[in-house]
Write a protein that holds these residues in place. Sequence first.
Motif, mmCIF file in Angstrom:
data_model
loop_
_atom_site.group_PDB
_atom_site.id
_atom_site.type_symbol
_atom_site.label_atom_id
_atom_site.label_comp_id
_atom_site.label_asym_id
_atom_site.label_seq_id
_atom_site.Cartn_x
_atom_site.Cartn_y
_atom_site.Cartn_z
ATOM 1 N N ASP A 18 1.108 -1.330 0.056
ATOM 2 C CA ASP A 18 -0.117 -0.016 0.077
ATOM 3 C C ASP A 18 0.644 0.834 0.118
ATOM 4 O O ASP A 18 0.507 2.690 -1.066
ATOM 5 C CB ASP A 18 -0.801 -0.191 1.439
ATOM 6 C CG ASP A 18 -2.010 -1.263 0.647
ATOM 7 O OD1 ASP A 18 -2.429 -1.511 0.449
ATOM 8 O OD2 ASP A 18 -2.607 -1.066 2.424
ATOM 9 N N THR A 19 2.032 1.146 0.446
ATOM 10 C CA THR A 19 2.800 2.600 1.412
ATOM 11 C C THR A 19 3.630 2.680 -0.518
ATOM 12 O O THR A 19 3.399 3.683 -0.858
ATOM 13 C CB THR A 19 3.777 2.056 2.068
ATOM 14 O OG1 THR A 19 3.670 2.051 3.318
ATOM 15 C CG2 THR A 19 5.135 3.366 1.649
ATOM 16 N N LEU A 20 3.755 1.566 -1.482
ATOM 17 C CA LEU A 20 4.384 1.910 -1.984
ATOM 18 C C LEU A 20 4.189 2.263 -3.196
ATOM 19 O O LEU A 20 4.106 3.016 -4.060
ATOM 20 C CB LEU A 20 5.230 0.234 -2.465
ATOM 21 C CG LEU A 20 6.521 0.008 -2.186
ATOM 22 C CD1 LEU A 20 6.352 -1.637 -2.471
ATOM 23 C CD2 LEU A 20 7.598 0.822 -2.563
ATOM 24 N N ARG A 21 2.558 1.421 -2.930
ATOM 25 C CA ARG A 21 1.103 2.505 -4.816
ATOM 26 C C ARG A 21 0.747 3.768 -4.482
ATOM 27 O O ARG A 21 1.195 4.566 -4.881
ATOM 28 C CB ARG A 21 -0.019 1.614 -4.057
ATOM 29 C CG ARG A 21 -0.194 0.080 -5.302
ATOM 30 C CD ARG A 21 -1.102 -0.108 -5.472
ATOM 31 N NE ARG A 21 -1.766 -0.779 -4.572
ATOM 32 C CZ ARG A 21 -1.912 -1.913 -4.220
ATOM 33 N NH1 ARG A 21 -0.621 -2.393 -4.596
ATOM 34 N NH2 ARG A 21 -1.756 -2.293 -3.104
ATOM 35 N N SER A 43 20.116 -0.991 16.650
ATOM 36 C CA SER A 43 18.380 -0.924 16.572
ATOM 37 C C SER A 43 17.973 -1.273 15.362
ATOM 38 O O SER A 43 18.532 -1.327 14.083
ATOM 39 C CB SER A 43 18.144 0.331 16.303
ATOM 40 O OG SER A 43 18.694 1.830 15.753
ATOM 41 N N TRP A 44 16.497 -1.113 15.069
ATOM 42 C CA TRP A 44 16.039 -1.987 13.493
ATOM 43 C C TRP A 44 16.166 -1.081 12.568
ATOM 44 O O TRP A 44 16.233 0.390 12.663
ATOM 45 C CB TRP A 44 14.722 -3.205 13.555
ATOM 46 C CG TRP A 44 15.060 -4.405 14.528
ATOM 47 C CD1 TRP A 44 14.689 -4.233 15.567
ATOM 48 C CD2 TRP A 44 16.392 -5.827 14.352
ATOM 49 N NE1 TRP A 44 15.376 -5.785 15.905
ATOM 50 C CE2 TRP A 44 15.702 -6.243 14.718
ATOM 51 C CE3 TRP A 44 16.388 -5.434 12.874
ATOM 52 C CZ2 TRP A 44 16.244 -7.202 15.087
ATOM 53 C CZ3 TRP A 44 16.617 -6.693 12.518
ATOM 54 C CH2 TRP A 44 16.405 -7.985 13.613
ATOM 55 N N LEU A 45 16.597 -1.123 11.661
ATOM 56 C CA LEU A 45 16.857 -0.514 10.341
ATOM 57 C C LEU A 45 16.347 -0.944 9.484
ATOM 58 O O LEU A 45 16.162 -2.113 8.310
ATOM 59 C CB LEU A 45 17.934 -0.218 9.405
ATOM 60 C CG LEU A 45 18.436 0.603 8.545
ATOM 61 C CD1 LEU A 45 17.739 2.507 9.135
ATOM 62 C CD2 LEU A 45 19.411 0.898 7.632
ATOM 63 N N LEU A 46 14.809 -0.500 9.004
ATOM 64 C CA LEU A 46 13.491 -0.404 8.017
ATOM 65 C C LEU A 46 13.329 0.985 6.514
ATOM 66 O O LEU A 46 13.333 1.644 7.615
ATOM 67 C CB LEU A 46 12.614 -1.189 8.589
ATOM 68 C CG LEU A 46 12.748 -2.484 9.053
ATOM 69 C CD1 LEU A 46 11.197 -2.473 10.149
ATOM 70 C CD2 LEU A 46 12.218 -3.109 8.133
ATOM 71 N N GLY A 47 13.426 0.379 5.711
ATOM 72 C CA GLY A 47 12.953 1.474 4.333
ATOM 73 C C GLY A 47 12.674 1.695 3.698
ATOM 74 O O GLY A 47 13.705 0.785 3.180
ATOM 75 N N PHE A 48 12.323 2.170 2.930
ATOM 76 C CA PHE A 48 12.575 1.716 1.362
ATOM 77 C C PHE A 48 14.318 2.573 0.680
ATOM 78 O O PHE A 48 13.871 3.941 1.097
ATOM 79 C CB PHE A 48 11.012 2.659 0.344
ATOM 80 C CG PHE A 48 10.108 2.286 0.956
ATOM 81 C CD1 PHE A 48 9.458 0.561 0.848
ATOM 82 C CD2 PHE A 48 9.093 2.470 2.148
ATOM 83 C CE1 PHE A 48 8.992 0.022 1.567
ATOM 84 C CE2 PHE A 48 7.612 1.734 2.606
ATOM 85 C CZ PHE A 48 7.561 0.735 1.587
ATOM 86 N N ASP A 49 14.329 1.801 -0.428
ATOM 87 C CA ASP A 49 15.497 1.892 -0.679
ATOM 88 C C ASP A 49 15.798 1.855 -2.134
ATOM 89 O O ASP A 49 15.214 0.470 -2.795
ATOM 90 C CB ASP A 49 17.050 1.888 0.055
ATOM 91 C CG ASP A 49 18.166 2.258 -0.112
ATOM 92 O OD1 ASP A 49 18.009 3.564 -0.659
ATOM 93 O OD2 ASP A 49 19.023 2.372 0.620
ATOM 94 N N LEU A 50 17.132 1.482 -2.861
ATOM 95 C CA LEU A 50 16.905 0.927 -3.472
ATOM 96 C C LEU A 50 18.802 -0.179 -3.283
ATOM 97 O O LEU A 50 19.443 0.564 -3.156
ATOM 98 C CB LEU A 50 17.872 1.631 -4.633
ATOM 99 C CG LEU A 50 16.963 2.496 -5.375
ATOM 100 C CD1 LEU A 50 18.205 4.193 -6.228
ATOM 101 C CD2 LEU A 50 16.057 1.865 -6.451
ATOM 102 N N PRO A 51 18.850 -1.540 -4.476
ATOM 103 C CA PRO A 51 20.198 -2.382 -4.131
ATOM 104 C C PRO A 51 21.262 -1.894 -4.225
ATOM 105 O O PRO A 51 21.373 -0.919 -5.728
ATOM 106 C CB PRO A 51 19.388 -3.041 -4.847
ATOM 107 C CG PRO A 51 18.403 -2.972 -5.323
ATOM 108 C CD PRO A 51 17.561 -1.840 -4.825
ATOM 109 N N GLY A 52 22.302 -1.883 -3.637
ATOM 110 C CA GLY A 52 23.724 -1.229 -4.039
ATOM 111 C C GLY A 52 24.161 -2.540 -3.694
ATOM 112 O O GLY A 52 24.145 -3.742 -3.950
ATOM 113 N N PRO A 53 25.485 -1.747 -4.494
ATOM 114 C CA PRO A 53 26.413 -3.227 -4.937
ATOM 115 C C PRO A 53 26.539 -3.866 -4.049
ATOM 116 O O PRO A 53 27.296 -5.457 -3.728
ATOM 117 C CB PRO A 53 27.804 -2.417 -5.511
ATOM 118 C CG PRO A 53 27.106 -1.308 -4.806
ATOM 119 C CD PRO A 53 25.950 -1.151 -4.290
ATOM 120 N N SER A 54 26.531 -4.510 -2.203
ATOM 121 C CA SER A 54 27.306 -4.489 -1.358
ATOM 122 C C SER A 54 25.928 -5.476 -0.919
ATOM 123 O O SER A 54 25.722 -5.797 0.154
ATOM 124 C CB SER A 54 27.929 -3.974 0.146
ATOM 125 O OG SER A 54 26.780 -2.987 0.155
#
Length: 92
Positions: A18-21, A43-54
Amino acid sequence: MLDNPVTVKPEARQQIQDTLRANKIPGEYGLRVGVRGGGCGSSWLLGFDLPGPSDEVYNVEGVQVIIDRKHLLYVLGAQIGYEPGGFTVEKS
Protein backbone atom coordinates in the motif's frame (compact mmCIF):
# COMPACT_ATOMS: atom_id res chain seq x y z
CA MET A 1 22.16 -18.04 -1.05
CA LEU A 2 19.39 -18.17 1.52
CA ASP A 3 15.80 -18.51 0.42
CA ASN A 4 14.23 -16.16 2.95
CA PRO A 5 16.50 -14.75 5.66
CA VAL A 6 13.56 -12.77 7.08
CA THR A 7 9.79 -13.26 7.27
CA VAL A 8 7.23 -10.65 6.27
CA LYS A 9 3.90 -11.11 8.07
CA PRO A 10 0.73 -10.64 5.95
CA GLU A 11 -0.25 -7.34 7.60
CA ALA A 12 3.25 -5.94 6.98
CA ARG A 13 3.23 -7.14 3.36
CA GLN A 14 -0.08 -5.37 2.78
CA GLN A 15 1.18 -2.16 4.40
CA ILE A 16 4.41 -2.24 2.34
CA GLN A 17 2.50 -2.75 -0.91
CA ASP A 18 0.00 0.00 0.00
CA THR A 19 2.81 2.42 0.90
CA LEU A 20 4.68 1.73 -2.34
CA ARG A 21 1.49 2.31 -4.35
CA ALA A 22 0.26 5.35 -2.41
CA ASN A 23 3.62 7.12 -2.69
CA LYS A 24 4.17 6.01 -6.30
CA ILE A 25 7.55 4.56 -5.33
CA PRO A 26 9.22 3.00 -8.41
CA GLY A 27 9.22 -0.79 -8.68
CA GLU A 28 12.99 -1.12 -8.40
CA TYR A 29 12.80 0.05 -4.77
CA GLY A 30 12.50 -2.51 -2.00
CA LEU A 31 12.34 -2.71 1.78
CA ARG A 32 15.79 -2.36 3.30
CA VAL A 33 16.23 -4.40 6.48
CA GLY A 34 19.32 -3.91 8.58
CA VAL A 35 20.74 -2.84 11.92
CA ARG A 36 21.99 0.54 13.02
CA GLY A 37 24.74 0.82 15.61
CA GLY A 38 26.25 -2.22 17.26
CA GLY A 39 26.25 -4.33 20.38
CA CYS A 40 23.54 -3.67 22.97
CA GLY A 41 22.75 -0.26 21.50
CA SER A 42 21.80 -1.51 18.06
CA SER A 43 18.40 -0.78 16.58
CA TRP A 44 16.51 -1.99 13.53
CA LEU A 45 16.76 -0.18 10.25
CA LEU A 46 13.72 -0.39 7.95
CA GLY A 47 13.03 1.79 4.96
CA PHE A 48 12.48 1.93 1.23
CA ASP A 49 15.69 1.99 -0.79
CA LEU A 50 17.41 0.94 -4.00
CA PRO A 51 19.76 -2.06 -3.91
CA GLY A 52 23.46 -1.25 -4.00
CA PRO A 53 26.59 -3.27 -4.87
CA SER A 54 27.00 -4.71 -1.33
CA ASP A 55 23.36 -5.82 -1.05
CA GLU A 56 21.54 -9.10 -1.42
CA VAL A 57 18.00 -8.88 -2.78
CA TYR A 58 15.32 -11.41 -1.83
CA ASN A 59 11.71 -11.86 -2.83
CA VAL A 60 9.97 -12.54 0.48
CA GLU A 61 6.22 -13.15 0.21
CA GLY A 62 6.05 -10.87 -2.85
CA VAL A 63 8.08 -8.09 -1.21
CA GLN A 64 11.52 -7.15 -2.50
CA VAL A 65 13.75 -7.20 0.59
CA ILE A 66 17.22 -5.62 0.45
CA ILE A 67 19.85 -6.63 3.01
CA ASP A 68 23.45 -5.45 3.10
CA ARG A 69 25.71 -8.52 3.22
CA LYS A 70 27.35 -7.14 6.41
CA HIS A 71 23.93 -7.12 8.14
CA LEU A 72 22.77 -10.55 7.00
CA LEU A 73 23.94 -12.40 10.12
CA TYR A 74 22.19 -9.88 12.40
CA VAL A 75 18.83 -9.89 10.63
CA LEU A 76 18.63 -13.65 10.02
CA GLY A 77 15.34 -15.00 11.38
CA ALA A 78 13.73 -11.58 11.91
CA GLN A 79 9.96 -11.27 11.47
CA ILE A 80 8.66 -8.01 10.08
CA GLY A 81 5.16 -7.16 11.24
CA TYR A 82 2.91 -4.14 11.29
CA GLU A 83 0.64 -2.67 13.93
CA PRO A 84 -0.95 0.76 14.31
CA GLY A 85 1.94 3.13 14.76
CA GLY A 86 4.38 1.41 12.44
CA PHE A 87 6.38 -1.61 11.49
CA THR A 88 7.68 -4.04 14.10
CA VAL A 89 10.64 -6.40 14.01
CA GLU A 90 10.87 -9.50 16.19
CA LYS A 91 13.87 -11.77 16.26
CA SER A 92 13.49 -15.35 17.37
